[in-house]
Design a protein around this motif. Structure first.
Motif, PDB file in Angstrom:
ATOM      1  N   GLY A 225     -14.356  -4.157  28.941  1.00  0.00           N
ATOM      2  CA  GLY A 225     -12.918  -3.990  28.873  1.00  0.00           C
ATOM      3  C   GLY A 225     -12.320  -3.712  30.239  1.00  0.00           C
TER       4      GLY A 225
ATOM      5  N   TRP B 175      -7.852   8.781  18.183  1.00  0.00           N
ATOM      6  CA  TRP B 175      -7.571   7.344  18.331  1.00  0.00           C
ATOM      7  C   TRP B 175      -8.665   6.497  17.686  1.00  0.00           C
ATOM      8  CZ3 TRP B 175     -10.426   3.988  21.687  1.00  0.00           C
ATOM      9  CH2 TRP B 175      -9.895   2.705  21.785  1.00  0.00           C
TER      10      TRP B 175
ATOM     11  N   GLY C  13      -6.635  -2.075  19.547  1.00  0.00           N
ATOM     12  CA  GLY C  13      -5.874  -2.121  20.782  1.00  0.00           C
ATOM     13  C   GLY C  13      -6.311  -1.074  21.797  1.00  0.00           C
ATOM     14  N   PRO C  14      -5.721  -1.114  22.977  1.00  0.00           N
ATOM     15  CA  PRO C  14      -6.064  -0.159  24.029  1.00  0.00           C
ATOM     16  C   PRO C  14      -5.495   1.225  23.723  1.00  0.00           C
ATOM     17  CG  PRO C  14      -4.253  -1.549  24.737  1.00  0.00           C
ATOM     18  CD  PRO C  14      -4.709  -2.098  23.415  1.00  0.00           C
TER      19      PRO C  14
ATOM     20  N   GLU D 184      -3.990   4.890  25.782  1.00  0.00           N
ATOM     21  CA  GLU D 184      -3.612   5.553  27.024  1.00  0.00           C
ATOM     22  C   GLU D 184      -3.772   7.048  26.840  1.00  0.00           C
ATOM     23  OE1 GLU D 184       0.493   6.154  29.255  1.00  0.00           O
ATOM     24  OE2 GLU D 184      -0.407   4.206  29.749  1.00  0.00           O
TER      25      GLU D 184
ATOM     26  N   HIS E  30      -5.491   4.359  31.358  1.00  0.00           N
ATOM     27  CA  HIS E  30      -5.249   3.239  30.435  1.00  0.00           C
ATOM     28  C   HIS E  30      -6.582   2.556  30.209  1.00  0.00           C
ATOM     29  CE1 HIS E  30      -2.769   0.297  28.336  1.00  0.00           C
ATOM     30  NE2 HIS E  30      -3.599  -0.611  28.819  1.00  0.00           N
ATOM     31  N   TRP E  31      -6.981   2.489  28.935  1.00  0.00           N
ATOM     32  CA  TRP E  31      -8.345   2.115  28.608  1.00  0.00           C
ATOM     33  C   TRP E  31      -8.361   1.098  27.480  1.00  0.00           C
ATOM     34  CZ3 TRP E  31     -12.374   6.424  27.057  1.00  0.00           C
ATOM     35  CH2 TRP E  31     -13.673   5.888  27.117  1.00  0.00           C
ATOM     36  N   SER E  32      -9.047  -0.012  27.713  1.00  0.00           N
ATOM     37  CA  SER E  32      -9.287  -1.010  26.670  1.00  0.00           C
ATOM     38  C   SER E  32     -10.786  -1.120  26.457  1.00  0.00           C
ATOM     39  CB  SER E  32      -8.711  -2.371  27.078  1.00  0.00           C
ATOM     40  OG  SER E  32      -7.324  -2.293  27.294  1.00  0.00           O
TER      41      SER E  32
ATOM     42  N   GLU F  59     -14.546  -1.711  24.941  1.00  0.00           N
ATOM     43  CA  GLU F  59     -15.131  -2.827  24.211  1.00  0.00           C
ATOM     44  C   GLU F  59     -15.424  -2.458  22.762  1.00  0.00           C
ATOM     45  OE1 GLU F  59     -18.725  -5.991  25.080  1.00  0.00           O
ATOM     46  OE2 GLU F  59     -19.028  -3.883  25.513  1.00  0.00           O
TER      47      GLU F  59
ATOM     48  N   SER G 241     -13.859  -0.266  20.630  1.00  0.00           N
ATOM     49  CA  SER G 241     -12.775   0.576  20.146  1.00  0.00           C
ATOM     50  C   SER G 241     -12.785   0.745  18.644  1.00  0.00           C
ATOM     51  CB  SER G 241     -11.428  -0.018  20.567  1.00  0.00           C
ATOM     52  OG  SER G 241     -11.272  -1.310  20.038  1.00  0.00           O
TER      53      SER G 241
END
Length: 273
Positions: free
Chosen positions: A203, A237, A244-245, A247, A260-262, A264, A266
């Motif tokens: 990500g 979260w 989705g990402p 924050e 800010h994190w996306s 892999e 999630s």
């Protein structure tokens, strides 16, 4: 920067009655201090073995958080042992209780070693055989976000195969000290111990930090967890199972940081206790 993948996450939190994972001891006795009612405390975990007879509550909670993380990831302790596991420990206040006990001569001479922040990651390293790079960050939520960024850099550089980000915050033993500066915090104070297991991912991650001199104020949700806040937010979260990402953000002593994190992975649910 390449974002790490979330392998597992264990969180022990004083705002939840149930304590899963390792066996927890009895609840802390009710304090005569009126501010203690505004602290959501975690009980002292029970751990077999004479080595833990003198261990402080923050050390035992750190070990319990790692246990909860392993349970969440359905992994054995051998999976995190060795030189390829990095350990980053973050706290703003968890060593305050042990220092107070030593100053007030309640711990004895053997208690002196527990007054250093380094004793918490040391106990984790000894108990679980973690022998890779390690670091200690002292501060609130921004320090934890920075620890996640540092873990991502270590993984991306191939310095380690997995990285643990550990945060422990306890308040009960110093309730009267926090009460003196009650306007500085979002009450109640929520004791939290959390450990995040990261591996290489695909990500995207970005970290930014700025100092504006303002204190944290007006949060949507009450409660203050200091350095453990971002990991509790990450737990919430992940529990939503969104793709989705995310924050993560936090303030501490005039510093405002965002991550800010996306990730892999999630979609994987976290562990809460």
């Amino acid at each position: 920067m390449r974002a790490p993948a979330i392998r597992a996450l264990g969180v022990l939190s004083g705002d939840l009655i149930k304590c899963g994972g390792p066996e927890m001891g009895p609840a802390l006795p009710q304090s005569a201090d009126p501010t203690a009612a505004e602290i959501l405390a975690l009980p002292r975990p029970e751990r077999p073995g004479d080595r833990f007879r003198r261990a402080t509550r923050e050390c035992l909670l750190a070990l319990a958080a790692v246990d909860a993380m392993l349970e969440d990831g359905k992994a054995s302790r051998e999976a995190i042992a060795g030189e390829r596991t990095a350990l980053l420990y973050v706290t703003a206040a968890a060593y305050g209780a042990s220092n107070r006990a030593f100053i007030e001569r309640r711990g004895g001479v053997m208690h002196f070693a527990y007054t250093a922040p380094a004793v918490v990651p040391a106990e984790v390293a000894i108990e679980f055989g973690v022998a890779g790079p390690y670091g200690i960050l002292i501060g609130g939520a921004p320090a934890t976000l920075r620890a996640i960024e540092q873990a991502a850099r270590l993984l991306d550089a191939g310095t380690c195969d997995r990285a643990l980000v550990l945060a422990v915050e306890i308040f009960e033993e110093c309730a009267d000290l926090y009460a003196r500066h009650r306007r500085s915090y979002r009450w109640p104070l929520v004791e939290t111990a959390a450990c995040l297991w990261l591996e290489r991912g695909a990500g995207a991650l970005s970290f930014e930090s700025a100092r504006d001199g303002r204190r944290a104020a007006g949060a949507a949700e009450p409660g203050e967890r200091f350095a453990a806040g971002p990991l509790a937010d990450l737990r919430d979260w992940r529990a939503q199972a969104t793709a989705g990402p995310v924050e993560l953000s936090g303030r501490w002593r005039g510093e405002h940081a965002r991550l800010h994190w996306s990730p892999e992975k999630s979609h994987v649910r976290g562990s809460a206790a």
